[in-house]
Design an enzyme around this catalytic site. Structure first.
Site, PDB file in Angstrom:
ATOM      1  N   GLU A   1      78.348  42.190  35.773  1.00 54.46           N
ATOM      2  CA  GLU A   1      77.241  41.333  36.184  1.00 54.46           C
ATOM      3  C   GLU A   1      76.239  41.125  35.058  1.00 54.46           C
ATOM      4  O   GLU A   1      75.720  40.024  34.865  1.00 54.46           O
ATOM      5  CB  GLU A   1      76.536  41.922  37.411  1.00 54.46           C
TER       6      GLU A   1
ATOM      7  N   TYR B   1      68.984  39.366  41.097  1.00 60.52           N
ATOM      8  CA  TYR B   1      70.368  38.946  41.216  1.00 60.52           C
ATOM      9  C   TYR B   1      71.326  40.120  41.017  1.00 60.52           C
ATOM     10  O   TYR B   1      72.218  40.365  41.824  1.00 60.52           O
ATOM     11  CB  TYR B   1      70.723  37.825  40.220  1.00 60.52           C
TER      12      TYR B   1
ATOM     13  N   ASP C   1      72.027  33.315  43.261  1.00 63.04           N
ATOM     14  CA  ASP C   1      72.040  32.825  41.889  1.00 63.04           C
ATOM     15  C   ASP C   1      72.036  31.295  41.945  1.00 63.04           C
ATOM     16  O   ASP C   1      71.978  30.709  43.020  1.00 63.04           O
ATOM     17  CB  ASP C   1      73.260  33.351  41.137  1.00 63.04           C
TER      18      ASP C   1
ATOM     19  N   CYS D   1      82.019  23.037  43.864  1.00 64.61           N
ATOM     20  CA  CYS D   1      80.712  22.431  44.140  1.00 64.61           C
ATOM     21  C   CYS D   1      79.831  22.527  42.897  1.00 64.61           C
ATOM     22  O   CYS D   1      78.771  23.133  42.902  1.00 64.61           O
ATOM     23  CB  CYS D   1      80.056  23.134  45.330  1.00 64.61           C
TER      24      CYS D   1
ATOM     25  N   CYS E   1      84.664  17.226  45.741  1.00 62.95           N
ATOM     26  CA  CYS E   1      84.547  17.304  47.198  1.00 62.95           C
ATOM     27  C   CYS E   1      85.904  17.224  47.905  1.00 62.95           C
ATOM     28  O   CYS E   1      86.061  17.748  49.006  1.00 62.95           O
ATOM     29  CB  CYS E   1      83.614  16.212  47.699  1.00 62.95           C
TER      30      CYS E   1
ATOM     31  N   CYS F   1      87.102  20.590  48.538  1.00 62.83           N
ATOM     32  CA  CYS F   1      86.151  21.533  49.116  1.00 62.83           C
ATOM     33  C   CYS F   1      86.499  21.900  50.563  1.00 62.83           C
ATOM     34  O   CYS F   1      86.679  21.030  51.403  1.00 62.83           O
ATOM     35  CB  CYS F   1      84.744  20.968  49.066  1.00 62.83           C
TER      36      CYS F   1
ATOM     37  N   CYS G   1      79.843  19.468  55.499  1.00 62.77           N
ATOM     38  CA  CYS G   1      78.808  19.510  54.461  1.00 62.77           C
ATOM     39  C   CYS G   1      77.667  18.532  54.758  1.00 62.77           C
ATOM     40  O   CYS G   1      77.875  17.322  54.848  1.00 62.77           O
ATOM     41  CB  CYS G   1      79.417  19.188  53.098  1.00 62.77           C
TER      42      CYS G   1
END
Length: 339
Positions: A82, A165, A183, A238, A245, A248, A254
């Site tokens: 991370e 985060y 995030d 995204c 899309c 997705c 959405c």
DNA sequence: ATCCCGGTGT
DNA sequence: ACACCCGGAT
């Protein structure tokens, strides 16, 4: 109050101020549901439930095969990943993480490493101060927590280099706790899918934070997959400017698509400093030159001058690198990596 | 609000 | 050129 304690208190205050879930009772801050609104929150929870199913299936088939996405990865390994991923693409992190974890598999190992080796191993990941803070973090974990990363938000946040985060990511990904990870990717995806608007960037708004908590699956085990999947969706599908899309899993529900994608890509992008000609570039050049030298060898000032035309800027950068603990000054103005 | 870093995609 | 990248510290 000593400075160290003061710093921790400041961080902790920022933490509770951010996480209404934890502080609602004591500080009487509004809960996420209150911020979003009772009825709206119920709708969002319903919507999130169907999104979760679609997303889980998508995740199972489309998650990138990254080395730390492995049962055997320790909490410390998650943290290293991370920290390396802060402002750095995952694809670039992979080889560094593999080499790093092989050399320093736990906090105790990193705590004892030579600073120069740590800086060198950080290589071209960027923001080398992250490497120093990671080692400071390792030293505190080794000394204060018996080499075991704490699983408490405030304790994580008090460690060097760990902000909201990273603390949340460790709690969710390493310890499986029910925590909203927030995030830029997650903000963008959730804002689009559930609010139908773009996340404008800048600092996280109370509404964005509340939304993340409201749509987070109630079951802890599912919340970790949710966080991973939403983030991954933001990275792969995204995306900010040209979302895919068609691919997705959330396209049917959405809110952003339903609204006609108003202001797609609009993003009051946080004014980032330019790079060319800045101190950042000069600092990077100096560090690059130092990493290339054999251990203990110094970089002559006259050689550093070749890296930067502006003498005042060069001196300023050398001074700031020294302040950061990234270099040591030898013989008045020569440099070397710290011992 | 600003600084820090370097590679990648557009 | 420019924005973006699983931010953090000041």
């Amino acid at each position: 109050m000593v400075d160290g304690v003061k710093e921790v208190c400041k961080k902790k205050w920022r933490a509770v101020r951010c996480c209404y879930d934890f502080s609602a009772n004591f500080f009487q801050k509004p809960t996420p549901v209150q911020i979003v609104g009772e009825s709206r929150a119920r709708e969002l929870e319903q919507s999130a439930q169907s999104a979760r199913l679609a997303l889980q299936a998508w995740w199972a088939n489309n998650a990138r095969d990254l080395p730390w996405r492995n049962e055997s990865t320790t909490p410390w390994g998650v943290l290293v990943c991370e920290v390396m991923s802060q402002q750095t693409q995952m694809s670039r992190v992979v080889p560094y993480w593999n080499a790093w974890m092989a050399q320093w598999p736990d906090a105790a190992a990193l705590a004892q490493a030579d600073k120069a080796d740590v800086i060198r191993a950080w290589g071209r990941l960027g923001y080398p101060r992250r490497a120093l803070r990671l080692q400071e973090c390792a030293q505190q974990v080794a000394a204060q927590y018996d080499d075991r990363l704490p699983s408490d938000y405030d304790e994580l946040l008090a460690l060097p280099g760990i902000g909201d985060y990273t603390a949340s990511a460790v709690l969710s990904f390493a310890f499986g706790k029910r925590v909203a990870v927030i995030d830029t990717n997650i903000r963008r995806v959730l804002s689009r899918a559930f609010l139908g608007i773009e996340s404008l960037g800048g600092s996280c708004t109370p509404l964005e934070r509340a939304l993340a908590w409201v749509v987070l699956p109630k079951a802890a085990g599912e919340s970790a997959v949710w966080n991973q999947a939403v983030m991954e969706l933001g990275a792969i599908v995204c995306t900010a400017k040209q979302p895919l899309c068609e691919q997705c899993p959330l396209r049917a529900q959405c809110a952003f698509v339903k609204a006609g994608m108003p202001g797609l890509g609009e993003r009051r992008t946080r004014p980032r400093q330019k790079f060319a000609g800045t101190d950042r570039q000069v600092r990077g050049k100096i560090m690059q030159a130092l990493r290339a030298l054999p251990t203990g060898q110094t970089l002559q000032y006259k050689d550093a001058q070749k890296l930067c035309d502006d003498a005042a800027q060069l001196d300023r950068c050398i001074a700031s690198l020294d302040e950061d603990g990234l270099i040591e000054i030898v013989n008045g103005h020569d440099m070397r990596l710290p011992a």
